[in-house]
Design a protein around this motif. Structure first.
Motif, PDB file in Angstrom:
ATOM      1  N   GLY A   1      47.605  10.220 -41.331  1.00 32.09           N
ATOM      2  CA  GLY A   1      48.601   9.622 -42.224  1.00 32.09           C
ATOM      3  C   GLY A   1      50.022  10.007 -41.839  1.00 32.09           C
ATOM      4  N   THR A   2      50.228  11.284 -41.551  1.00 30.85           N
ATOM      5  CA  THR A   2      51.553  11.749 -41.146  1.00 30.85           C
ATOM      6  C   THR A   2      51.944  11.157 -39.796  1.00 30.85           C
TER       7      THR A   2
ATOM      8  N   GLY B   1      55.423   4.899 -37.389  1.00 30.85           N
ATOM      9  CA  GLY B   1      55.498   3.536 -37.897  1.00 30.85           C
ATOM     10  C   GLY B   1      54.287   2.702 -37.494  1.00 30.85           C
TER      11      GLY B   1
ATOM     12  N   GLU C   1      53.128   7.728 -40.423  1.00 28.14           N
ATOM     13  CA  GLU C   1      54.474   7.726 -41.016  1.00 28.14           C
ATOM     14  C   GLU C   1      55.548   7.995 -39.963  1.00 28.14           C
ATOM     15  N   ARG C   2      55.285   8.957 -39.100  1.00 25.58           N
ATOM     16  CA  ARG C   2      56.288   9.336 -38.098  1.00 25.58           C
ATOM     17  C   ARG C   2      56.477   8.283 -37.014  1.00 25.58           C
TER      18      ARG C   2
ATOM     19  N   THR D   1      50.286   2.202 -38.143  1.00 30.08           N
ATOM     20  CA  THR D   1      49.288   2.588 -39.133  1.00 30.08           C
ATOM     21  C   THR D   1      48.003   1.785 -38.971  1.00 30.08           C
TER      22      THR D   1
END
Length: 121
Positions: free
Chosen positions: A44-45, A51, A48-49, A53
């Protein structure tokens, strides 16, 4: 047709790894994991870092894991993407650079005119 060199397998492996890194998104993922250090990032991180997913990130991680540059571990309910295998990455780059100037003419290959031994500017 010339005889195959004894290092053709390592060249094939290097080509496969460089091909995997030929994707801007995969290179972004690898860079994020290198920046994160040895503890890695949860999926998940990492998403996020970078972009990136979902299924796209899963796809890229599968390709990077096949090159042995990254690993994934399950920690409870989380998947942690472990930072790049630094030894593998360093070995890949070292294999590429180990042949530097192997065929240079000693008269022209001086520290001043050499690609990696010259003075740092």
């Amino acid at each position: 047709m010339s005889a195959p060199h004894s290092d053709d397998i390592s060249i094939a492996e290097a080509a496969s790894t460089f091909a995997a890194l030929g994707s801007e998104q995969r290179l972004t993922v690898l860079r994020a994991l290198v920046r994160a250090g040895p503890k890695g990032l949860t999926i998940g991180t990492l998403g996020e870092r970078t972009g990136i997913t979902g299924a796209t990130l899963t796809h890229h991680m599968k390709i990077l894991a096949a090159t042995k540059l990254v690993t994934q571990e399950r920690h409870g309910r989380s998947i942690v993407c472990i930072a790049a295998d630094y030894d593998e990455l360093e070995g890949l780059l070292s294999a590429l650079l180990s042949e530097c100037c192997a065929d240079c003419d000693a008269d022209t290959c001086t520290p001043e005119a050499h690609c990696h031994e010259g003075p740092v500017s």
